[in-house]
Design a protein around this motif. Sequence first.
Motif, PDB file in Angstrom:
ATOM      1  N   SER A   1     -13.593   8.280  22.573  1.00 48.18           N
ATOM      2  CA  SER A   1     -12.399   8.349  23.426  1.00 48.18           C
ATOM      3  C   SER A   1     -12.624   7.679  24.776  1.00 48.18           C
ATOM      4  O   SER A   1     -11.652   7.406  25.498  1.00 48.18           O
ATOM      5  CB  SER A   1     -11.974   9.803  23.630  1.00 48.18           C
ATOM      6  OG  SER A   1     -12.981  10.526  24.317  1.00 48.18           O
ATOM      7  N   ASP A   2     -13.878   7.386  25.112  1.00 47.09           N
ATOM      8  CA  ASP A   2     -14.170   6.653  26.348  1.00 47.09           C
ATOM      9  C   ASP A   2     -13.388   5.344  26.404  1.00 47.09           C
ATOM     10  O   ASP A   2     -13.061   4.839  27.497  1.00 47.09           O
ATOM     11  CB  ASP A   2     -15.671   6.356  26.448  1.00 47.09           C
ATOM     12  CG  ASP A   2     -16.524   7.620  26.451  1.00 47.09           C
ATOM     13  OD1 ASP A   2     -16.478   8.358  25.438  1.00 47.09           O
ATOM     14  OD2 ASP A   2     -17.228   7.875  27.441  1.00 47.09           O
ATOM     15  N   ALA A   3     -13.102   4.765  25.235  1.00 44.95           N
ATOM     16  CA  ALA A   3     -12.351   3.510  25.193  1.00 44.95           C
ATOM     17  C   ALA A   3     -10.941   3.669  25.732  1.00 44.95           C
ATOM     18  O   ALA A   3     -10.296   2.686  26.116  1.00 44.95           O
ATOM     19  CB  ALA A   3     -12.300   2.971  23.763  1.00 44.95           C
ATOM     20  N   LEU A   4     -10.441   4.909  25.788  1.00 44.61           N
ATOM     21  CA  LEU A   4      -9.122   5.191  26.345  1.00 44.61           C
ATOM     22  C   LEU A   4      -9.201   5.575  27.821  1.00 44.61           C
ATOM     23  O   LEU A   4      -8.185   5.884  28.443  1.00 44.61           O
ATOM     24  CB  LEU A   4      -8.455   6.333  25.574  1.00 44.61           C
ATOM     25  CG  LEU A   4      -8.174   6.081  24.089  1.00 44.61           C
ATOM     26  CD1 LEU A   4      -7.741   7.375  23.415  1.00 44.61           C
ATOM     27  CD2 LEU A   4      -7.121   4.992  23.916  1.00 44.61           C
ATOM     28  N   GLY A   5     -10.420   5.576  28.381  1.00 44.83           N
ATOM     29  CA  GLY A   5     -10.598   5.948  29.782  1.00 44.83           C
ATOM     30  C   GLY A   5     -10.838   7.423  29.991  1.00 44.83           C
ATOM     31  O   GLY A   5     -10.805   7.901  31.133  1.00 44.83           O
ATOM     32  N   ILE A   6     -11.104   8.153  28.910  1.00 45.07           N
ATOM     33  CA  ILE A   6     -11.335   9.584  29.021  1.00 45.07           C
ATOM     34  C   ILE A   6     -12.616   9.919  28.262  1.00 45.07           C
ATOM     35  O   ILE A   6     -12.729   9.660  27.059  1.00 45.07           O
ATOM     36  CB  ILE A   6     -10.117  10.386  28.483  1.00 45.07           C
ATOM     37  CG1 ILE A   6     -10.320  11.876  28.672  1.00 45.07           C
ATOM     38  CG2 ILE A   6      -9.805  10.054  27.047  1.00 45.07           C
ATOM     39  CD1 ILE A   6      -9.047  12.685  28.430  1.00 45.07           C
ATOM     40  N   GLY A   7     -13.606  10.441  28.966  1.00 44.89           N
ATOM     41  CA  GLY A   7     -14.902  10.690  28.377  1.00 44.89           C
ATOM     42  C   GLY A   7     -14.849  11.667  27.219  1.00 44.89           C
ATOM     43  O   GLY A   7     -14.078  12.633  27.232  1.00 44.89           O
ATOM     44  N   ALA A   8     -15.706  11.429  26.213  1.00 44.08           N
ATOM     45  CA  ALA A   8     -15.723  12.280  25.030  1.00 44.08           C
ATOM     46  C   ALA A   8     -16.063  13.724  25.368  1.00 44.08           C
ATOM     47  O   ALA A   8     -15.672  14.643  24.653  1.00 44.08           O
ATOM     48  CB  ALA A   8     -16.728  11.723  24.012  1.00 44.08           C
ATOM     49  N   ASP A   9     -16.786  13.934  26.460  1.00 40.19           N
ATOM     50  CA  ASP A   9     -17.187  15.288  26.836  1.00 40.19           C
ATOM     51  C   ASP A   9     -16.223  15.961  27.813  1.00 40.19           C
ATOM     52  O   ASP A   9     -16.389  17.143  28.111  1.00 40.19           O
ATOM     53  CB  ASP A   9     -18.592  15.267  27.466  1.00 40.19           C
ATOM     54  CG  ASP A   9     -19.644  14.804  26.478  1.00 40.19           C
ATOM     55  OD1 ASP A   9     -19.545  15.170  25.297  1.00 40.19           O
ATOM     56  OD2 ASP A   9     -20.560  14.062  26.879  1.00 40.19           O
ATOM     57  N   GLU A  10     -15.250  15.215  28.324  1.00 37.25           N
ATOM     58  CA  GLU A  10     -14.356  15.785  29.336  1.00 37.25           C
ATOM     59  C   GLU A  10     -12.927  15.948  28.838  1.00 37.25           C
ATOM     60  O   GLU A  10     -12.081  16.513  29.536  1.00 37.25           O
ATOM     61  CB  GLU A  10     -14.337  14.897  30.582  1.00 37.25           C
ATOM     62  CG  GLU A  10     -13.617  13.569  30.392  1.00 37.25           C
ATOM     63  CD  GLU A  10     -13.743  12.632  31.580  1.00 37.25           C
ATOM     64  OE1 GLU A  10     -12.694  12.195  32.092  1.00 37.25           O
ATOM     65  OE2 GLU A  10     -14.875  12.346  31.988  1.00 37.25           O
TER      66      GLU A  10
END
Length: 391
Positions: free
Chosen positions: A320-329
Amino acid sequence: MRILGLISGTSHDGIDGAVVDIDAEGEGLAARTVHRDTTPYPPALRARLVAALPPAATTLADLARLDTEIGQAFADAAAAQIAAAGPVDLIVSHGQTVFHWLDGAQVRGTLQIGQAAWIAERTGSPVLSDVRIRDITAGGQGAPLASRLDALLLAGRGRVGALNMGGISNVTLVGPGPADPVRAFDIGPAGALLDAVVSGRGLHPSGYDEGGEIAATGTVDRELLDQLLEEPFYRQPAPKSTGKELFHAEYVAAALSRRGREVEDADLVATLTELTVRTIVDALAPEELAELFVSGGGARNAVIMAGIARGLPGTQVRLSDALGIGADEKEAVLMALLGYLTWHGIPGSVPSATGARGGRLLGTLCPGSGPLRLPDPAPAPTRMRMRGGVG
């Protein structure tokens, strides 16, 4: 508007938090994570929490103490986040799920503990909590609430999905056009059974299979896997939800008893890892997704991620980092978004995803040190853009 989102998931290991700036941007929203952190539960508190979870028996006294002490732990985490990032307009606390009441395919209730008044008293900020029950009272599953965030982030990308792997794996499916209904459902165990085995057998000090290292050394027990795949939940139609009320350590013990022989530790971990992969692939292969964005602790398991990519060869599998939102957050950002929506009079649930009769304003507001002053209701956003953040 600056909002602090707090959540402890089905791993029960601590409190994820994210301070998020969210503002209207045309017909959509623009958001930026300005601070994020994870606060582990004190070991003694986590041990008592895990000991009280189903299928174990507990008492009202235990539940009352846990409600207070987890609320105080959330208050400590909130105070630390605010000290690092500055004041916030609202805090949203998911709390800690301890029971999700399923009656067949229908959800009758849900219980998240961690009394929000402790957070409000400690910080002086208003707190939104108990975010699932309003959807349930409208006939919904109360999950996956991530469908609202996913629908906004994935708008306009075609036939795509967002997969979150915490204790339970869940997915949101978004179609190519505005007329395509958003769908979402729980798939099955992600970390729930794996963590129970790794922790229960003392296989890793973290309590989980870090990076999939244990699974990589084992061999899948195909007979046990086939037996586990007979679980009726996997064939139940969506919308559907589940939790550790079904998938827990005793579930694994019962499966091993039916298997009739012991399974080596690494082989058991490999088999449960393949169970996660198979249930996800079986659920998503018919969807023919162009992209799948993955978040949650399972996204850090290389064996799971490689298995999903192999099983969905026509789908680009990305974090999901690719969408600008970290996988852990992501889940903490979700809480912040739900707070923004409720504050502005906008339903936070997606009825086509949860099965509810209609969208509902989510949560219960606890005032901070001053009176509540809510703005006039705003139009529902059609998309959301992440503006970058702390990384």
